[in-house]
Write a protein that holds these residues in place. Structure first.
Motif, PDB file in Angstrom:
ATOM      1  N   ASP A   1      66.656  42.723 -35.412  1.00 30.45           N
ATOM      2  CA  ASP A   1      66.122  43.290 -34.264  1.00 30.45           C
ATOM      3  C   ASP A   1      65.004  42.412 -33.626  1.00 30.45           C
ATOM      4  O   ASP A   1      63.830  42.536 -33.966  1.00 30.45           O
ATOM      5  CB  ASP A   1      65.525  44.788 -34.522  1.00 30.45           C
ATOM      6  CG  ASP A   1      65.073  45.475 -33.388  1.00 30.45           C
ATOM      7  OD1 ASP A   1      65.180  45.221 -32.216  1.00 30.45           O
ATOM      8  OD2 ASP A   1      64.887  46.726 -33.436  1.00 30.45           O
ATOM      9  N   TRP A  61      65.738  42.874 -28.133  1.00 30.33           N
ATOM     10  CA  TRP A  61      66.528  42.758 -26.917  1.00 30.33           C
ATOM     11  C   TRP A  61      67.286  43.961 -26.297  1.00 30.33           C
ATOM     12  O   TRP A  61      67.562  44.215 -25.465  1.00 30.33           O
ATOM     13  CB  TRP A  61      67.756  41.906 -27.124  1.00 30.33           C
ATOM     14  CG  TRP A  61      67.288  40.462 -27.397  1.00 30.33           C
ATOM     15  CD1 TRP A  61      67.326  39.960 -28.588  1.00 30.33           C
ATOM     16  CD2 TRP A  61      66.732  39.551 -26.380  1.00 30.33           C
ATOM     17  NE1 TRP A  61      66.755  38.399 -28.533  1.00 30.33           N
ATOM     18  CE2 TRP A  61      66.265  38.337 -27.115  1.00 30.33           C
ATOM     19  CE3 TRP A  61      66.562  39.709 -25.161  1.00 30.33           C
ATOM     20  CZ2 TRP A  61      65.845  37.319 -26.567  1.00 30.33           C
ATOM     21  CZ3 TRP A  61      65.801  38.593 -24.521  1.00 30.33           C
ATOM     22  CH2 TRP A  61      65.442  37.542 -25.087  1.00 30.33           C
ATOM     23  N   SER A  62      67.161  45.422 -27.291  1.00 29.76           N
ATOM     24  CA  SER A  62      67.498  46.407 -26.899  1.00 29.76           C
ATOM     25  C   SER A  62      66.388  47.338 -26.264  1.00 29.76           C
ATOM     26  O   SER A  62      66.535  48.483 -25.583  1.00 29.76           O
ATOM     27  CB  SER A  62      67.720  47.385 -27.973  1.00 29.76           C
ATOM     28  OG  SER A  62      66.601  47.368 -28.919  1.00 29.76           O
TER      29      SER A  62
END
Length: 623
Positions: A542, A545-546
């Motif tokens: 993670d 980018w979310s």
């Protein structure tokens, strides 16, 4: 209004975007991000690990207990969180370009290299040590790094530092020994800034930009000149085959800096410059002869010129230099000199001195004395600040020396056993991991500002930095972004630990903590057999980018297996970018990429974006 006018002046510098991709609203206009990697929790931060107690003997597992290749990958990833300057590509969504006003007195570009820790300081001695240590890692265990596809990542990481050193050396006897102002009198400047480095110029207390402080014949620092010369010579060794022109350039600077350090002898701890005076509160050098011995040894390896070996031995035998014989760190190189000089000469005296050093760490045997205490769960405990770093630095040297002694040597096995014990303690044997984003019960609140207040997630943007700092220090909020690979300071002597940012002796992360630690990991891979480890990739990590305010991730090539989930690749992990070669004077291009980092907007649009955000904050305050 001062901030608005400053913002306009900074537009041309290309500040990063603080708007979402559709440029419709300032970041955090509706409050802090509460995505899948952000959890608010109020807990007792005091932790006593529940791992088994150390019984006085340790036998390493016959097969690898941890995925050391994964930790190497994440350790290098940590340095992307520390990168300063204009990025050739954006590996982490929450870190962008920074150090926009970082110019030297002579026009040199000082935007590159790495930030020291949670701050944006570039102190000369620990920065140069970090680069030398990483070069030593690759030199010591090349097969391990190549087998797990981290060799080119290591070279790239080191070059980002040496490019900066070239620029910071505008004249033969002039070098930038420090960039940044930690404080002015009793007012914290860099230390009083708790926002993202991408916005440092906007909100820094007193409006003081990154200021260079030079070492010179009138104000010498043999330790900074020597350590930087060592870093450049060691890096030249690694680049001699793949980029001989760059290696030659590094050697030119290394020779000149070494001559500078030996001709004008002295230490920055005696400087009257305000920056160096404050540096002694955090990085007070104990001597400088060991750095000159260290530099000369690496120059000998790079050139095979006997004068450098002779001078290294002379500096090594200096009585003052012997004060550093029992440590390997940003300050002292004596422990590493025993190992490196034995590697070069195979002379018994260096093996004997290395044994004296290592025996102070090892459990007592055959009448030896263990001077360094061990915690109840087995960590060699040299000092409370950076306890894990001192142990893993020593572990790296033990593994390198054991390799030089040969696997059939009984003392080599003793060294290897202890080194693996120390690294395994860090990775989980004590009952928790001290590496962020790895293993069980890994740290959640590292003392690191940009992973807490990122330029894409800055809930308190525009507020007074004292208020921002109070939140950073005293909130139990988890760092929103995972600081993969960062080695924290470590536990107390009883193995206990505080997982909160207020107790920064435990939770601080720094560039030098991860340096030799990365080499110790590679040494264990080398011991178990590089063929037994698979390369680790960014797949599944993670990297932020979310986040709704993140720009689009970098478009990696179709055959890239280092940064993606692609498989069956034959390429290395090198990122192809357009670069400029540094000039011998160091003032012209320093090898920093001319390719802008991936963003949703051009540099000018990014500047207007941050200006609009500040105006929005100002209007809200007026209302």
């Amino acid at each position: 209004m001062r901030l608005i006018f400053l913002s306009v002046a900074l537009l041309a510098a290309g500040l990063p975007s603080v708007l979402s991709d559709d440029n419709s609203a300032p970041v955090n206009a509706t409050g802090p991000y509460s995505g899948p990697y952000q959890v608010n929790a109020t807990i007792d931060p005091h932790i006593v690990p529940d791992g088994p107690l150390y019984t006085g003997s340790y036998t390493p597992p016959t097969t690898p207990k941890y995925n050391y290749a994964e930790v190497v990958h994440k350790s290098y990833l940590f340095y992307h969180s520390q990168k300063s300057g204009k990025l050739p590509y954006q590996r982490l969504a929450w870190r962008g370009d920074s150090c926009f006003i970082c110019k030297g007195t002579y026009g040199e570009d000082l935007s590159g290299a790495y930030y020291e820790a949670a701050n944006t300081m570039k102190w000369g001695l620990p920065l140069a040590y970090t680069i030398t240590a990483h070069a030593f890692n690759l030199y010591a265990f090349p097969d391990a790094f190549k087998a797990i596809n981290e060799w080119n990542e290591g070279l790239e990481m080191i070059k980002w530092g040496t490019d900066y050193f070239i620029n910071a050396h505008p004249q033969p006897n002039l070098f930038v020994g420090q960039l940044g102002v930690s404080a002015v009198g009793t007012t914290d400047v860099d230390f009083g800034y708790f926002g993202p480095p991408e916005e440092y110029e906007m909100w820094v207390p007193l409006g003081i930009m990154h200021t260079p402080f030079y070492i010179s014949p009138e104000d010498p620092s043999s330790e900074i000149a020597g350590e930087t010369a060592a870093a450049m010579a060691a890096t030249a060794v690694l680049y001699q085959d793949s980029n001989p022109a760059y290696a030659a350039l590094l050697l030119n600077h290394s020779r000149t800096l070494y001559n500078f350090g030996t001709t004008y002898q002295g230490s920055y701890i005696h400087s009257n410059q305000s920056g160096f005076k404050l540096a002694t509160e955090w990085y007070a050098s104990s001597e400088w002869e060991d750095e000159l011995a260290w530099a000369a040894a690496w120059l000998y390896i790079a050139t095979n010129e006997s004068q450098y070996l002779n001078e290294s031995i002379t500096w090594y035998n200096n009585q003052t230099a012997q004060n550093s014989w029992m440590e390997y760190s940003w300050d002292d190189k004596g422990g590493a000199l025993h190992v490196l000089l034995y590697h070069i000469t195979k002379a018994p005296i260096y093996a004997a001195n290395a044994k004296t050093f290592f025996d102070s760490w090892l459990p007592a045997y055959n009448g030896s004395v263990q001077a360094i205490k061990q915690t109840p769960r087995g960590l060699g405990y040299y000092e409370n600040w950076g306890s894990l770093s001192y142990a893993t630095n020593t572990a790296m040297l033990m593994l390198k020396h054991a390799k030089d002694l040969g696997s059939s040597n009984p003392y080599a096995q003793r060294l290897t056993d202890f080194a693996i014990q120390q690294v395994n303690y860090v990775l989980g044997d004590c009952g928790r991991s001290w590496v962020v984003g790895f293993g069980e019960n890994s740290p959640l609140r590292p003392y690191h500002k940009s992973s807490y207040n990122s330029y894409i997630d800055y809930p308190m943007r525009g507020q007074n930095q004292s208020v921002v700092g109070d939140d950073f220090l005293n909130s139990f909020r988890l760092n929103p972004f995972i600081l993969y690979g960062a080695l924290e300071g470590g536990p107390a002597l009883d193995d206990s630990y505080f997982d909160d940012r207020t107790n920064y002796v435990y939770t601080e992360v720094t560039q030098d903590y991860n340096a030799a630690f990365t080499g110790a990991l590679a040494g264990i891979i080398d011991f178990y057999g590089p063929q037994n480890f698979k390369p680790f990739t960014d797949c599944g990590l993670d990297l932020g980018w979310s986040h709704p305010n993140a720009s689009k991730p970098y478009a990696w090539p179709a055959n890239d297996c280092y940064h993606t989930c692609n498989t069956n690749c034959t390429n290395s992990n090198t990122v192809t970018t357009s670069t400029k070669t540094a000039s011998p004077t160091g003032v012209a291009g320093a090898g920093l990429s001319s390719t802008p980092h991936v963003s949703a907007a051009s540099s000018l649009t990014q500047g207007f974006a941050i200006l609009l955000s500040i105006i929005a904050v100002g209007i809200s305050l007026l209302l």
